[in-house]
Motif scaffolding. Structure first.
Motif, PDB file in Angstrom:
ATOM      1  N   LYS A 182       0.820  -1.202   0.000  1.00 29.41           N
ATOM      2  CA  LYS A 182       0.000   0.000   0.000  1.00 29.41           C
ATOM      3  C   LYS A 182       0.860   1.261   0.000  1.00 29.41           C
ATOM      4  O   LYS A 182       1.878   1.337   0.694  1.00 29.41           O
ATOM      5  CB  LYS A 182      -0.926   0.028   1.219  1.00 29.41           C
ATOM      6  CG  LYS A 182      -1.952  -1.095   1.244  1.00 29.41           C
ATOM      7  CD  LYS A 182      -2.924  -0.946   2.412  1.00 29.41           C
ATOM      8  CE  LYS A 182      -3.997  -2.018   2.364  1.00 29.41           C
ATOM      9  NZ  LYS A 182      -5.008  -1.848   3.441  1.00 29.41           N
ATOM     10  N   ARG A 197       0.073   5.473   0.552  1.00 24.45           N
ATOM     11  CA  ARG A 197      -0.937   6.448   0.939  1.00 24.45           C
ATOM     12  C   ARG A 197      -0.314   7.843   1.000  1.00 24.45           C
ATOM     13  O   ARG A 197       0.752   8.027   1.597  1.00 24.45           O
ATOM     14  CB  ARG A 197      -1.546   6.095   2.305  1.00 24.45           C
ATOM     15  CG  ARG A 197      -2.323   4.795   2.342  1.00 24.45           C
ATOM     16  CD  ARG A 197      -3.585   4.884   1.525  1.00 24.45           C
ATOM     17  NE  ARG A 197      -4.393   3.670   1.593  1.00 24.45           N
ATOM     18  CZ  ARG A 197      -4.282   2.671   0.724  1.00 24.45           C
ATOM     19  NH1 ARG A 197      -3.396   2.743  -0.261  1.00 24.45           N
ATOM     20  NH2 ARG A 197      -5.055   1.594   0.840  1.00 24.45           N
ATOM     21  N   ASP A 247     -13.027   2.738  -2.553  1.00 26.08           N
ATOM     22  CA  ASP A 247     -11.981   1.876  -3.105  1.00 26.08           C
ATOM     23  C   ASP A 247     -12.408   1.495  -4.517  1.00 26.08           C
ATOM     24  O   ASP A 247     -13.399   0.764  -4.702  1.00 26.08           O
ATOM     25  CB  ASP A 247     -11.801   0.614  -2.258  1.00 26.08           C
ATOM     26  CG  ASP A 247     -11.348   0.921  -0.840  1.00 26.08           C
ATOM     27  OD1 ASP A 247     -10.729   1.979  -0.641  1.00 26.08           O
ATOM     28  OD2 ASP A 247     -11.615   0.099   0.061  1.00 26.08           O
ATOM     29  N   GLY A 301      -4.666   6.819  -2.336  1.00 22.88           N
ATOM     30  CA  GLY A 301      -3.966   5.571  -2.088  1.00 22.88           C
ATOM     31  C   GLY A 301      -3.906   4.675  -3.303  1.00 22.88           C
ATOM     32  O   GLY A 301      -4.727   4.791  -4.226  1.00 22.88           O
ATOM     33  N   ASN A 310      -2.971   0.397  -4.149  1.00 22.16           N
ATOM     34  CA  ASN A 310      -2.601  -0.948  -3.721  1.00 22.16           C
ATOM     35  C   ASN A 310      -1.979  -1.704  -4.891  1.00 22.16           C
ATOM     36  O   ASN A 310      -2.475  -1.612  -6.028  1.00 22.16           O
ATOM     37  CB  ASN A 310      -3.823  -1.719  -3.215  1.00 22.16           C
ATOM     38  CG  ASN A 310      -4.498  -1.030  -2.049  1.00 22.16           C
ATOM     39  OD1 ASN A 310      -3.889  -0.226  -1.338  1.00 22.16           O
ATOM     40  ND2 ASN A 310      -5.766  -1.327  -1.841  1.00 22.16           N
ATOM     41  N   CYS A 356      -0.975  -7.358  -5.103  1.00 22.84           N
ATOM     42  CA  CYS A 356      -2.017  -7.985  -4.291  1.00 22.84           C
ATOM     43  C   CYS A 356      -2.027  -9.500  -4.484  1.00 22.84           C
ATOM     44  O   CYS A 356      -1.877 -10.011  -5.603  1.00 22.84           O
ATOM     45  CB  CYS A 356      -3.387  -7.415  -4.657  1.00 22.84           C
ATOM     46  SG  CYS A 356      -3.568  -5.660  -4.251  1.00 22.84           S
TER      47      CYS A 356
END
Length: 336
Positions: A51, A53, A288, A318, A320, A323
């Motif tokens: 992640k 941010r 999200d 943010g 991601n 994953c």
């Protein structure tokens, strides 16, 4: 009127202490926007995604030199093992004062259950970094003026400190405990008459649980966070509620946080002396979208006397990446 102004200044000072401004990275409510790593080092790499941010916070629009804060954090597991790393850089400005810091983090996550079907994990984290404090005195004096207490330059000092923390996740429940700035530093003292201290230790405790009815797209997460500052014996508590809704493209969420100081300040109201405790209401909303996160946070100070009614605005962006599949059968948005 003079006493009221003095008390107002004292109240503003109390607000600064509660946010820990100018004493490392301030503790606000941005951890609720999927950003627990900002305050708990044991949360580095805990999720199934790496992640990043980025946050930007601005207080008191329309006020010159109002406090502002920018943070950038990133954290990830190291492969498929239990170890993780992270890093945080931030810049906090408040009038003529500012501090800039950078931390690196190592975290270790131990699975207590026999397999990954049920979440039962304890995590440990250690952050170490440097904080540079600055005081800009270049505009304090008019040309040709002299004051033996004012250097008239930009002064700075740098300290090294360490944060340690521990987290526990069991199915839909979580708890975090962190001690920040555990080392004693040389007192920050830019002039002989200045205020100086060397104990910046702050203790944070967070607990929460996620509830979801079977088959529902909605889930709800009540949580609490307690803060205690060792040097001044000040404390406050956050009471939070957060709701999530599963949608086709990801998830939308929002909630409300209420922060209340457990210590008060007195002020003169007419001919009587009244007291009040600092309190904030902070609504927040986010989405999200695929691998991206967008969030907005607004804090409103609900007190009889306050510096400005404009509120504090914060935006979080943010991303991601890397994953893996969702491992655990639980309502645990910080993990899966």
């Amino acid at each position: 009127m003079r006493l009221k102004n003095i008390c107002l200044v004292a109240l503003i000072g109390m607000m600064s202490f509660l946010s820990y401004s100018q004493e490392g990275m301030p503790v606000y409510s941005d951890y609720l926007t999927d950003n627990y790593y900002l305050i708990h080092p044991s949360m580095a790499g805990v999720a199934n995604c790496a992640k990043v941010r980025l946050t930007a916070r601005q207080q008191w629009f329309g006020v010159d030199d109002a406090p502002s804060l920018q943070t950038l954090s990133a954290h990830s597991r190291l492969g498929d093992g239990p170890s993780a790393i992270g890093a945080i850089v931030y810049n906090d400005e408040n009038g003529f004062h500012s501090n800039t810091g950078a931390y690196v983090t190592y975290a270790h996550h131990l699975l207590l259950s026999r397999n990954e079907v049920d979440l039962n994990m304890i995590s440990f984290g250690l952050s170490a970094g440097f904080i540079q404090y600055k005081l800009d005195e270049t505009s304090f004096l008019a040309p040709g003026e002299f004051d033996q207490l004012i250097a008239g330059i930009e002064q700075s000092a740098t300290n090294f400190n360490v944060d340690v923390g521990m987290s526990y996740h069991f199915l839909d429940f979580y708890a975090h405990a962190t001690a920040k700035n555990i080392l004693n530093n040389e007192g920050i003292n830019f002039n002989e008459q200045g205020f100086s201290f060397n104990n910046l230790r702050t203790y944070l405790l967070s607990v929460g649980n996620v509830f979801q009815k079977y088959g529902s797209d909605w889930s709800f997460e009540p949580s609490l966070m307690y803060m205690y500052r060792d040097a001044t014996e000040e404390s406050s508590i956050d009471v939070n509620i957060k709701a999530y809704r599963e949608v086709d493209f990801g998830k939308v969420w929002g909630g409300l946080s209420y922060r209340r100081s457990l210590d008060g300040a007195q002020f003169l109201e007419g001919n009587t002396v009244s007291s009040q405790k600092l309190q904030y209401f902070t609504p927040f909303i986010g989405v999200d979208y695929n691998q991206f996160t967008f969030a907005y946070t607004y804090s409103y100070q609900a007190n009889t006397i306050n510096f400005n009614t404009g509120g504090f605005h914060q935006i979080t962006l943010g991303y991601n990446f890397n994953c893996r599949r969702e491992k655990y059968d639980c309502n645990c948005p910080a993990i899966n």
